[in-house]
Design a protein around this motif. Structure first.
Motif, PDB file in Angstrom:
ATOM      1  N   LEU A 255      73.983  48.892  29.367  1.00  0.00           N
ATOM      2  CA  LEU A 255      73.564  49.376  30.675  1.00  0.00           C
ATOM      3  C   LEU A 255      74.781  49.652  31.550  1.00  0.00           C
ATOM      4  CD1 LEU A 255      70.665  48.167  32.893  1.00  0.00           C
ATOM      5  CD2 LEU A 255      72.943  48.303  33.875  1.00  0.00           C
ATOM      6  N   GLN A 256      75.754  48.746  31.544  1.00  0.00           N
ATOM      7  CA  GLN A 256      76.937  48.927  32.380  1.00  0.00           C
ATOM      8  C   GLN A 256      77.737  50.145  31.945  1.00  0.00           C
ATOM      9  OE1 GLN A 256      77.676  46.913  35.177  1.00  0.00           O
ATOM     10  NE2 GLN A 256      78.992  48.711  35.525  1.00  0.00           N
ATOM     11  N   ARG A 257      77.817  50.400  30.644  1.00  0.00           N
ATOM     12  CA  ARG A 257      78.542  51.581  30.181  1.00  0.00           C
ATOM     13  C   ARG A 257      77.871  52.863  30.664  1.00  0.00           C
ATOM     14  NH1 ARG A 257      79.011  48.431  25.388  1.00  0.00           N
ATOM     15  NH2 ARG A 257      77.211  49.508  24.469  1.00  0.00           N
ATOM     16  N   THR A 258      76.549  52.911  30.559  1.00  0.00           N
ATOM     17  CA  THR A 258      75.828  54.100  31.027  1.00  0.00           C
ATOM     18  C   THR A 258      75.954  54.253  32.536  1.00  0.00           C
ATOM     19  OG1 THR A 258      74.230  53.990  29.214  1.00  0.00           O
ATOM     20  CG2 THR A 258      73.578  55.221  31.167  1.00  0.00           C
ATOM     21  N   LEU A 259      75.870  53.148  33.250  1.00  0.00           N
ATOM     22  CA  LEU A 259      76.005  53.196  34.705  1.00  0.00           C
ATOM     23  C   LEU A 259      77.368  53.752  35.102  1.00  0.00           C
ATOM     24  CD1 LEU A 259      74.838  52.423  37.520  1.00  0.00           C
ATOM     25  CD2 LEU A 259      75.952  50.193  37.230  1.00  0.00           C
ATOM     26  N   ASP A 260      78.419  53.252  34.467  1.00  0.00           N
ATOM     27  CA  ASP A 260      79.769  53.736  34.781  1.00  0.00           C
ATOM     28  C   ASP A 260      79.904  55.227  34.505  1.00  0.00           C
ATOM     29  OD1 ASP A 260      80.456  51.165  35.486  1.00  0.00           O
ATOM     30  OD2 ASP A 260      81.433  50.694  33.584  1.00  0.00           O
ATOM     31  N   THR A 261      79.354  55.668  33.378  1.00  0.00           N
ATOM     32  CA  THR A 261      79.420  57.093  33.035  1.00  0.00           C
ATOM     33  C   THR A 261      78.657  57.936  34.054  1.00  0.00           C
ATOM     34  OG1 THR A 261      79.593  56.591  30.670  1.00  0.00           O
ATOM     35  CG2 THR A 261      78.880  58.816  31.271  1.00  0.00           C
ATOM     36  N   ALA A 262      77.482  57.467  34.432  1.00  0.00           N
ATOM     37  CA  ALA A 262      76.661  58.216  35.378  1.00  0.00           C
ATOM     38  C   ALA A 262      77.341  58.348  36.733  1.00  0.00           C
ATOM     39  CB  ALA A 262      75.298  57.542  35.536  1.00  0.00           C
ATOM     40  N   LEU A 263      77.953  57.270  37.198  1.00  0.00           N
ATOM     41  CA  LEU A 263      78.564  57.290  38.526  1.00  0.00           C
ATOM     42  C   LEU A 263      79.832  58.139  38.568  1.00  0.00           C
ATOM     43  CD1 LEU A 263      78.073  53.592  39.674  1.00  0.00           C
ATOM     44  CD2 LEU A 263      76.700  55.592  40.237  1.00  0.00           C
TER      45      LEU A 263
ATOM     46  N   PRO B 243      71.317  59.163  27.563  1.00  0.00           N
ATOM     47  CA  PRO B 243      70.233  58.497  26.826  1.00  0.00           C
ATOM     48  C   PRO B 243      69.550  57.358  27.566  1.00  0.00           C
ATOM     49  CG  PRO B 243      72.084  58.936  25.379  1.00  0.00           C
ATOM     50  CD  PRO B 243      72.554  59.282  26.755  1.00  0.00           C
ATOM     51  N   ASP B 244      70.302  56.529  28.296  1.00  0.00           N
ATOM     52  CA  ASP B 244      69.707  55.360  28.934  1.00  0.00           C
ATOM     53  C   ASP B 244      69.379  55.572  30.406  1.00  0.00           C
ATOM     54  OD1 ASP B 244      69.689  53.880  26.623  1.00  0.00           O
ATOM     55  OD2 ASP B 244      71.635  52.940  26.998  1.00  0.00           O
ATOM     56  N   VAL B 245      69.540  56.774  30.913  1.00  0.00           N
ATOM     57  CA  VAL B 245      69.164  57.047  32.303  1.00  0.00           C
ATOM     58  C   VAL B 245      67.664  57.322  32.367  1.00  0.00           C
ATOM     59  CG1 VAL B 245      69.369  58.665  34.228  1.00  0.00           C
ATOM     60  CG2 VAL B 245      71.429  57.820  33.082  1.00  0.00           C
ATOM     61  N   ALA B 246      66.953  56.458  33.064  1.00  0.00           N
ATOM     62  CA  ALA B 246      65.502  56.602  33.177  1.00  0.00           C
ATOM     63  C   ALA B 246      65.111  57.552  34.299  1.00  0.00           C
ATOM     64  CB  ALA B 246      64.864  55.234  33.414  1.00  0.00           C
ATOM     65  N   ALA B 247      65.908  57.583  35.365  1.00  0.00           N
ATOM     66  CA  ALA B 247      65.570  58.458  36.490  1.00  0.00           C
ATOM     67  C   ALA B 247      66.767  58.604  37.412  1.00  0.00           C
ATOM     68  CB  ALA B 247      64.380  57.907  37.267  1.00  0.00           C
TER      69      ALA B 247
ATOM     70  N   VAL C 111      68.719  52.933  35.368  1.00  0.00           N
ATOM     71  CA  VAL C 111      69.236  52.878  33.998  1.00  0.00           C
ATOM     72  C   VAL C 111      68.487  51.797  33.240  1.00  0.00           C
ATOM     73  CG1 VAL C 111      71.272  52.541  32.552  1.00  0.00           C
ATOM     74  CG2 VAL C 111      71.509  53.630  34.804  1.00  0.00           C
ATOM     75  N   ALA C 112      67.991  52.125  32.052  1.00  0.00           N
ATOM     76  CA  ALA C 112      67.258  51.172  31.209  1.00  0.00           C
ATOM     77  C   ALA C 112      67.922  51.122  29.844  1.00  0.00           C
ATOM     78  CB  ALA C 112      65.798  51.592  31.080  1.00  0.00           C
ATOM     79  N   ALA C 113      68.342  49.935  29.423  1.00  0.00           N
ATOM     80  CA  ALA C 113      69.080  49.794  28.168  1.00  0.00           C
ATOM     81  C   ALA C 113      68.620  48.533  27.446  1.00  0.00           C
ATOM     82  CB  ALA C 113      70.582  49.747  28.447  1.00  0.00           C
ATOM     83  N   ASP C 114      69.157  48.350  26.235  1.00  0.00           N
ATOM     84  CA  ASP C 114      68.774  47.181  25.436  1.00  0.00           C
ATOM     85  C   ASP C 114      69.588  45.941  25.804  1.00  0.00           C
ATOM     86  OD1 ASP C 114      66.817  48.555  23.982  1.00  0.00           O
ATOM     87  OD2 ASP C 114      68.320  49.340  22.583  1.00  0.00           O
ATOM     88  N   THR C 115      70.787  46.137  26.322  1.00  0.00           N
ATOM     89  CA  THR C 115      71.648  45.019  26.697  1.00  0.00           C
ATOM     90  C   THR C 115      72.319  45.307  28.034  1.00  0.00           C
ATOM     91  OG1 THR C 115      73.649  45.901  25.646  1.00  0.00           O
ATOM     92  CG2 THR C 115      72.158  44.571  24.260  1.00  0.00           C
TER      93      THR C 115
END
Length: 408
Positions: free
Chosen positions: A382-390, A344-348, A374-378
Motif C-alpha cells: 500500500l505504501q509503495r502504491t501511495l508513494d507512486t500515486a502522490l 493496480p492498487d488504486v481503488a479511487a 488505495v487498497a492492497a494486500d499488505t
C-alpha cells in the motif's frame, strides 16, 4: 420505490454520496447549502441556497411537502436542524436529543464521558474569554483550543506557550456559533476514528481507523487506515466504551462517529462525537474496505426502513488519503490523474477542484483538494502504491504571492 422527498443538509464533498444514494433509492432530493456552487447543488432535484442552521427558514421555503427523511452526513453543525426538520415533517426516525446535543457541544460530550467514569483529560469550557483564560491557567501545556460547536477542525489551534492562548481563543470564537470555547490538555498517543452504526442500542457495525494528523498547530486528519493495529482486548474495551456512550445518550439506532486517542498510559480517551456519518470520506473507506454501504443504510434508517449492513469478512489494507495544498492560490492545471487511477492498487481518486478554482492551505477539513483511496494486500505494498500515486499526480497552483509547492 418512494417518490417522497429526502432533505440533505449540506452539499459538500462528504454529503455528495447521500445525493447519489438517495436518488438510487428512489427519493426526490432536496439539497440545502449556503454556497450556491457547492458540489452537490447540481445533483439535487431542488436546491435551497440557505444556511443549514436555520430549520424554520428551510421549512418556510419548502412548505407543506411529503418528507421521508432528513440527514446531514459529516456535519455536526446541522444536527439540530436535522432534528427540528424531522419533528416538523413527522419523519419515521427522530434523532435522540442528547445525541444531537453531544454532536453540537463538545463540552457537553466531555461531561458525558466524565459522568460514565471513562478516561478523561482535563479541560475547561466557557463563552467568556477572560474567564476561560483564568480557568485554563491550571491546565498543563500544550493545550488544544477549539470551538465547542464547530466541526472539521475549524478554528482549532494547539498552543505551547501561554502567551499564545488569548489569540487561539479569539480565533476559535470566530468559528463558533455560540461563542462557547473548549480548552483541553493535549494527549500524546495514537489517534483513531470510530465509525459505528447502532442497532437497538448496540454497535452492529464498528470500523476503527488509524488516523494521521497534520502537525501542530492545526492537527487535521490527513489519512485513515484500516484495519487498525489494535489488540483484541483493546478492541473489546473500546466496544464497551462506545456501547456505554450510546446508552447514556439514548442513541439506539443510526450512525455515530467518534475520535479516540490511545494514550501513552494505555488508556483510551474519547475526544468528540458526531451522531451522523463520519466526514473525510469515511463512508467511502467503509465501502472499499468492508463492502458496506453506510450511506444507503443511514438513508434507509432515517426513512423508517431496515438498514442493510452486510460486510466482507476479511478486509484488505485500505487507506484514504486526503489531498491538500499548502498555499493560497488558483489551480492552473492537473496532470497524472488518469495514470494514478490506472495503478493496480488504486481503488479511487476523486478531485474536488479543477483549473480556475481557488484553493486554500489545509488549515481546516473543508480545504481539501480530493480523496485518494488505495487498497492492497499488505501495508508495505500500500505504501509503495501511495508513494507512486502522490509523485504521479501533479496539481499546479498559481500562488497569490510567493511561489510554493503543492503537497498531496
Amino acid at each position: 420505490m418512494s417518490t417522497a422527498n429526502l432533505i440533505i443538509l449540506g452539499a459538500g464533498e462528504d454529503q455528495v454520496p447521500a445525493y447519489v444514494e438517495g436518488r438510487r433509492l428512489g427519493y426526490r432530493i432536496i439539497g440545502v447549502d449556503q454556497k450556491p456552487d457547492a458540489l452537490g447543488a447540481s445533483l439535487a432535484d431542488e436546491f435551497l441556497c440557505l444556511t443549514t442552521r436555520e430549520p424554520e427558514a428551510i421549512a418556510r421555503r419548502l412548505g407543506a411537502i411529503d418528507v421521508a427523511a432528513v440527514i446531514s452526513p459529516a456535519s455536526d453543525a446541522a444536527q439540530a436542524s436535522v432534528a427540528a426538520l424531522s419533528r416538523h415533517y413527522g419523519t419515521a426516525f427522530q434523532p435522540a436529543p442528547d445525541a444531537v446535543r453531544a454532536s453540537e457541544d463538545k463540552g457537553y460530550f466531555l461531561s458525558v464521558v466524565e459522568k460514565l467514569g471513562l478516561p478523561r483529560y482535563r479541560s475547561v469550557h466557557d463563552s467568556d474569554p477572560d474567564a476561560l483564560a483564568r480557568a485554563a491557567a491550571g491546565l498543563r501545556y500544550p493545550l488544544v483550543v477549539k470551538p465547542a460547536d464547530a466541526s472539521g477542525s475549524k478554528g482549532l489551534r494547539c498552543v505551547t506557550d501561554p502567551a499564545d492562548l488569548p489569540g487561539a481563543i479569539s480565533t476559535a470564537r470566530k468559528h463558533s456559533f455560540s461563542g462557547e470555547i473548549v480548552v483541553e490538555e493535549f494527549v500524546s498517543g495514537t489517534h483513531y476514528s470510530v465509525e459505528c452504526f447502532a442497532r437497538d442500542g448496540r454497535p452492529e457495525l464498528t470500523i476503527v481507523t488509524e488516523r494521521t494528523l497534520t502537525p501542530m498547530p492545526h492537527m487535521i486528519s490527513v489519512s485513515h487506515l484500516v484495519p487498525a493495529s489494535l489488540s483484541c482486548a483493546v478492541r473489546a474495551r473500546l466496544q464497551d466504551m462506545v456501547t456505554a456512550v450510546l446508552a447514556e445518550l439514548g442513541h439506539r439506532n443510526g450512525p455515530v462517529n467518534l475520535d479516540v486517542i490511545a494514550g501513552e498510559d494505555e488508556k483510551l480517551y474519547f475526544v468528540e462525537l458526531g451522531a451522523r456519518l463520519g466526514g473525510n470520506g469515511m463512508p467511502r473507506l467503509a465501502a472499499h474496505a468492508y463492502g458496506v454501504n453506510t450511506v444507503a443504510a443511514a438513508i434507509r434508517l432515517a426513512a423508517g426502513r431496515p438498514p442493510e449492513l452486510t460486510t466482507h469478512a476479511e478486509p484488505r489494507v485500505v487507506m484514504l488519503r486526503i489531498l491538500t495544498a499548502d498555499t493560497e492560490g488558483v489551480v492552473t492545471g492537473i496532470a497524472g490523474a488518469d495514470a494514478v487511477r490506472a495503478l493496480p492498487d488504486v481503488a479511487a481518486l476523486e478531485l474536488f477542484k479543477e483549473p480556475g478554482q481557488r484553493v486554500h492551505p489545509y488549515t481546516q477539513a473543508a480545504h481539501k483538494l480530493g480523496y485518494l483511496i488505495v487498497a492492497a494486500d499488505t501495508r508495505e505494498s500500500l505504501q509503495r502504491t501511495l508513494d507512486t500515486a502522490l509523485t504521479t499526480l501533479c496539481i499546479d497552483i498559481e500562488p497569490d504571492q510567493t511561489p510554493q509547492e503543492i503537497t498531496s
